[in-house]
Design a protein around this motif. Sequence first.
Motif, PDB file in Angstrom:
ATOM      1  N   ARG A  57       0.828  -1.219   0.000  1.00  0.00           N
ATOM      2  CA  ARG A  57       0.000   0.000   0.000  1.00  0.00           C
ATOM      3  C   ARG A  57       0.856   1.259   0.000  1.00  0.00           C
ATOM      4  O   ARG A  57       1.623   1.517   0.923  1.00  0.00           O
ATOM      5  CB  ARG A  57      -0.906   0.008   1.224  1.00  0.00           C
ATOM      6  N   TYR A  96      -9.672  -5.264  -0.755  1.00  0.00           N
ATOM      7  CA  TYR A  96      -8.692  -4.464  -0.034  1.00  0.00           C
ATOM      8  C   TYR A  96      -7.328  -4.514  -0.720  1.00  0.00           C
ATOM      9  O   TYR A  96      -6.629  -3.497  -0.828  1.00  0.00           O
ATOM     10  CB  TYR A  96      -8.588  -4.970   1.402  1.00  0.00           C
ATOM     11  N   GLN A 140      -7.477  -2.286  -3.762  1.00  0.00           N
ATOM     12  CA  GLN A 140      -7.438  -0.886  -3.348  1.00  0.00           C
ATOM     13  C   GLN A 140      -6.024  -0.460  -2.951  1.00  0.00           C
ATOM     14  O   GLN A 140      -5.567   0.625  -3.324  1.00  0.00           O
ATOM     15  CB  GLN A 140      -8.390  -0.662  -2.169  1.00  0.00           C
ATOM     16  N   CYS A 141      -5.319  -1.326  -2.219  1.00  0.00           N
ATOM     17  CA  CYS A 141      -3.952  -1.003  -1.807  1.00  0.00           C
ATOM     18  C   CYS A 141      -3.005  -0.970  -3.006  1.00  0.00           C
ATOM     19  O   CYS A 141      -2.053  -0.184  -3.031  1.00  0.00           O
ATOM     20  CB  CYS A 141      -3.451  -2.007  -0.776  1.00  0.00           C
ATOM     21  N   TYR A 164      -3.515   2.434  -4.529  1.00  0.00           N
ATOM     22  CA  TYR A 164      -3.382   3.594  -3.648  1.00  0.00           C
ATOM     23  C   TYR A 164      -2.117   4.368  -4.007  1.00  0.00           C
ATOM     24  O   TYR A 164      -1.001   3.848  -3.947  1.00  0.00           O
ATOM     25  CB  TYR A 164      -3.335   3.125  -2.196  1.00  0.00           C
ATOM     26  N   ALA A 177     -13.957  -0.908  -6.734  1.00  0.00           N
ATOM     27  CA  ALA A 177     -12.630  -1.150  -7.323  1.00  0.00           C
ATOM     28  C   ALA A 177     -12.374  -0.205  -8.485  1.00  0.00           C
ATOM     29  O   ALA A 177     -11.285   0.358  -8.631  1.00  0.00           O
ATOM     30  CB  ALA A 177     -12.521  -2.604  -7.772  1.00  0.00           C
ATOM     31  N   HIS A 207     -11.587   3.264  -7.306  1.00  0.00           N
ATOM     32  CA  HIS A 207     -10.203   3.428  -6.853  1.00  0.00           C
ATOM     33  C   HIS A 207      -9.237   3.563  -8.025  1.00  0.00           C
ATOM     34  O   HIS A 207      -8.160   4.153  -7.864  1.00  0.00           O
ATOM     35  CB  HIS A 207      -9.796   2.247  -5.971  1.00  0.00           C
ATOM     36  N   GLN A 211      -9.248   7.316  -8.517  1.00  0.00           N
ATOM     37  CA  GLN A 211      -9.042   8.170  -7.354  1.00  0.00           C
ATOM     38  C   GLN A 211      -7.906   9.152  -7.601  1.00  0.00           C
ATOM     39  O   GLN A 211      -6.769   8.760  -7.900  1.00  0.00           O
ATOM     40  CB  GLN A 211      -8.713   7.297  -6.133  1.00  0.00           C
ATOM     41  N   ASP A 253     -17.388   2.895   1.306  1.00  0.00           N
ATOM     42  CA  ASP A 253     -15.957   2.680   1.146  1.00  0.00           C
ATOM     43  C   ASP A 253     -15.204   3.768   1.910  1.00  0.00           C
ATOM     44  O   ASP A 253     -15.663   4.915   2.010  1.00  0.00           O
ATOM     45  CB  ASP A 253     -15.588   2.728  -0.344  1.00  0.00           C
ATOM     46  N   GLU A 289     -12.337   5.452   1.287  1.00  0.00           N
ATOM     47  CA  GLU A 289     -11.911   6.617   0.499  1.00  0.00           C
ATOM     48  C   GLU A 289     -13.110   7.486   0.107  1.00  0.00           C
ATOM     49  O   GLU A 289     -12.980   8.707  -0.006  1.00  0.00           O
ATOM     50  CB  GLU A 289     -11.161   6.155  -0.751  1.00  0.00           C
TER      51      GLU A 289
END
Length: 972
Positions: free
Chosen positions: A346, A391, A394-395, A398, A447, A450, A453, A621, A623
């Motif tokens: 992450r 997760y 997402q990491c 990130y 997902a 992200h 993002q 979520d 974020e």
Amino acid sequence: MNFLRGVMGGQSAGPQHTEAETIQKLCDRVASSTLLDDRRNAVRALKSLSKKYRLEVGIQAMEHLIHVLQTDRSDSEIIGYALDTLYNIISNDEEEEVDDIEEENSTRQSEDLGSQFTEIFIKQQENVTLLLSLLEEFDFHVRWPGVKLLTSLLKQLGPQVQQIILVSPMGVSRLMDLLADSREVIRNDGVLLLQALTRSNGAIQKIVAFENAFERLLDIITEEGNSDGGIVVEDCLILLQNLLKNNNSNQNFFKEGSYIQRMKPWFEVGDENSGWSAQKVTNLHLMLQLVRVLVSPTNPPGATSSCQKAMFQCGLLQQLCTILMATGVPADILTETINTVSEVIRGCQVNQDYFASVNAPSNPPRPAIVVLLMSMVNERQPFVLRCAVLYCFQCFLYKNQKGQGEIVSTLLPSTIDATGNSVSAGQLLCGGLFSTDSLSNWCAAVALAHALQENAIQKEQLLRVQLATSIGNPPVSLLQQCTNILSQGDKIDRRGSKIQTRVGLLMLLCTWLSNCPIAVTHFLHNSANVPFLTGQIAENLGEEEQLVQGLCALLLGISIYFNDNSLESCTKEKLKQLIEKRIGKENFIEKLGFISKHELYSRASQKPQPNFPSPECMIFDHEFTKLVKELEGVITKAIYKSSEEDKKEEEVKKTLEQHDNIVSHYKNMIREQDLQLEELRQQVSTLKCQNEQLQTAVTQQVSQIQQHKDQYNLLKVQLGKDNQHQGSYSDGAQMNGIQLEEIGRLREEIEELKSNQELLQSQLSEKDSFIKTLKSSQTSGMNEQSLATASARDSEQVAELKQELATLKSQLNSQSVEITKLQTEKQELLQKTEAFAESVPLQGASETVIAAETTDVEGRLSALLQETKELKNEIKALSEERTAIKEQLDSCNSTVAILQNEKDKLELEITDSKKEQDDLLVLLAEQDQKIFSLKRKLKDLGYPIVEEDELESGDQDEEDENEDADKDQDSI
């Protein structure tokens, strides 16, 4: 102890009268017996009774047992019995089975006896200190019960006992010695003791860590077989978690001590499916949690980043990815491994790039990301595993714009595989987004959000994605398809939560449209979107639908706030008017506030990891909660703003942009100037080095010149001695028709040249001193008259210097003429000597006389030749000195010019200072005139004015009076 007696008296089923008397007698024997054997037997009997009659023994015997620990330390056996008895009193461990209801009631009633007896024991802090000192005894019968007793005390009243141990000298260090005990029972119980000691106490955790606990615990884990070890490994891992969790100092110490590298062998589980015991699963689960403690998102960013890099460099991340792709791994271990890999990568670009390159061992090999996404959108997989994969994804994305671009590129038309042999990440996300499973819809939408993002480029790229809905129909953009599914609502039959799909799509659309005016324009271009949103917000629905209404309000607010007014039908002003007519501003803001007031919103905002008890709770979520917090206030302000305020705000934005451009321009200029300054500084430093080198070379040359001068003077002295020796014999002799007087004349001329040279050198030194005086006179502050005289003197001295330079040049020319004359005379001498050698008469002498004369002539010839050589060398030296003198004269001329320039500068400065003085005098005169006029006005007004002269005279009179008084005092 009155409350203990009350508890004892209140018990319905107490001990027999004879047993109470027995305990009393035993206590009396412990207190009064003089023989050690009697006391030991009494303590042994109390130990046997302490489990069954815990309350009575504790009330009557605790004080005596503590006294035994203080007085009988020489006998390990009685100390061991006393410690065991105290442990039985304080510990709540029940070994005997409960037979009936009465015993159950008595057990419940005595459950708090342990804490009460512990409170009595630690009331005197010396008791805990005494117990710590007993742990230094190596005897097994003393050390082991002491460890158990201290562990029980920490379990009963941990914070109080921790504080006592913390303030006692060497308290923690004594307990650390237990880990080095060769007896496994004591070592293992020492680990349990340290577990209780380090729980929720940062100060003790730091002390234990700096007492080399990490090294010892990792050694124990290695000795016990790493993940294949028993419960001892589990205890060590729990202790390591106590030391590292929420303790940044210990985490930094663990990383700098290179202990992360020693964790790699823990995860070498092998590819063969050898079976997973329950203990191995527990150990590996704790090991993965320990890795997560070091890279937790709640840690300081710098500490987490350094641990992540260390895990990649030592190969720990590679080992975790191997477990991730291995077969036969239990589901809970696989889930925890995915979560661990997620936090290791992450926000770390190097780790994220490595994870993107990992392939699953399949045929053909597929990227690990694709394999994980297949599990996420598969509704047959366990819910916890799907959350872990989300997760991980997402990491991976990130702060990874490169990874975001790769994911979005798999959706673009130019990169989609036409053969359909391989499935890409984008296709899996689209498949999950339009699945009939609501959880898959939500996970795919989050997902994909992200992937967008904080990346405006990918938001614009995603607008290019086209989807083929059915055969014969034109393709539809991804944005349009999302809004179509959203508008259908509950019409499509889906498995799972009713609102989960719509919430996921709304979160995706809000993330997509925020900070992207182009996406807002595309969204508003569809005429059905705005009426759908206003219709959803205006309806009065149940509590479940209120969340959807709030998200619709947020999406409409984003469409207003990030609207660039490129569509005339959907400008900011028109949308706000529509809200005011259809919904009402207050109602709109109220619906917008439903999001942050939701219970699941606050739960999701706490941690980045999606951790939900059930699929129905999977709504928000992490974020996205940040985005809501950021936009809620600005949207509220934008709704209440008028059109004029919007225009002003746009103008302010434009001016700010211009200002930012100007600032950036100046920043670039400053950077360039900084670079130029740095280059100039480097040049100055190099020039300084060169200057220092040249100065050292000059000093070396000066020293060499001085050495040559000394050698020259020495040779001159030696030459004078040789001349005296030759003058003592051979008076009046002639050789080759030339008298020796000519040689003397040559020597005299050489001496004259030397004297002229010394005179020139003295004149040069006088000029140097004169230059120094000129410099000192210029630097010192001179008044006007001295400067005028100095300038006149300078001009005269410059004229004199020029005349002296002319005379020196003429003298140098005459010296050069004389040197040429000497050279011609030397040549003539050589020719005469050669002619004399040829015309020597041989008649009228004997052969012996002729031989003697010839030898004499040859000797004199060799002497003359030697003297001519010396004359040549002296002439050469004189010519070199003449050139040096010439160079010094040139330097004098240059210094004179420099001094003249400096004198001119000083004269200019003097004139400027005179002007300033004149101005000051004028100002002072004006000020005096003003003061005089003011005094006159004050006199006219009747105010008494004391003149300065009067004040001074008054002060003088006071001083005279004081002096007279002092004289009188002295006379008395």
